[in-house]
Design an enzyme around this catalytic site. Sequence first.
Site, PDB file in Angstrom:
ATOM      1  N   GLU A   2      -4.069   5.594  -3.087  1.00  0.00           N
ATOM      2  CA  GLU A   2      -2.883   6.453  -3.081  1.00  0.00           C
ATOM      3  C   GLU A   2      -2.088   6.301  -4.370  1.00  0.00           C
ATOM      4  O   GLU A   2      -1.477   7.236  -4.857  1.00  0.00           O
ATOM      5  CB  GLU A   2      -1.950   6.069  -1.923  1.00  0.00           C
TER       6      GLU A   2
ATOM      7  N   ARG B 298     -10.715  -9.824   2.654  1.00  0.00           N
ATOM      8  CA  ARG B 298     -10.800 -10.206   4.063  1.00  0.00           C
ATOM      9  C   ARG B 298     -12.180  -9.966   4.668  1.00  0.00           C
ATOM     10  O   ARG B 298     -12.519 -10.545   5.693  1.00  0.00           O
ATOM     11  CB  ARG B 298      -9.674  -9.548   4.852  1.00  0.00           C
TER      12      ARG B 298
END
Length: 186
Positions: free
Chosen positions: A109, A72
């Site tokens: 994560e 993006r």
Amino acid sequence: MFASENGLRGDPRLKGISEAIRVVPHFPKPGIMFQDITTLLSNHEVFKDTIDIFVERYRDMGISVVAGVEARGFMFGPPIALAIGAKFIPLRKPRKLPGEVISETYELEYGNDCLEMHVGAVQPGERVLVIDDLVATGGTLSAAIRLLERVGADVVECACVIGVPAFKGRCKLNGKPLYILVEPRE
């Protein structure tokens, strides 16, 4: 630094940008409030306002390279680069660029990821703006900084449209400034 902290407080463009971002609950997994910028991109006036704010900030900072983070960051980087007279360099996920690349791995994560750029795309001493749509932990931006600094670039600042308020990753940016337009809506 949020745009509102940089003299843009009360600028109606920021409200329009924030309102143009659609929030999609539980995407891509339960508990995530996904900040969907496709609705911002489809509103040409708000998209132009977004680009204009960045251009106003970076026009006179001697930026020679705008490095957009996949995917993006690719939507905001090229128009900013064109407007300020800089080149655009894509920072891509692995195996997306042909030719010789330099890579930087970073932790997520749930595992590791990697950013790559073409060897020779950025020269030592070039002044770089790193752009992405959103910053949460700072892991991706930190990897971008490390990648660019390994080739001798001067990373001037990182910029994002959206900054998560509980952002704890500023320390991961090795002291590099971070410019954010809006906070996510719930």
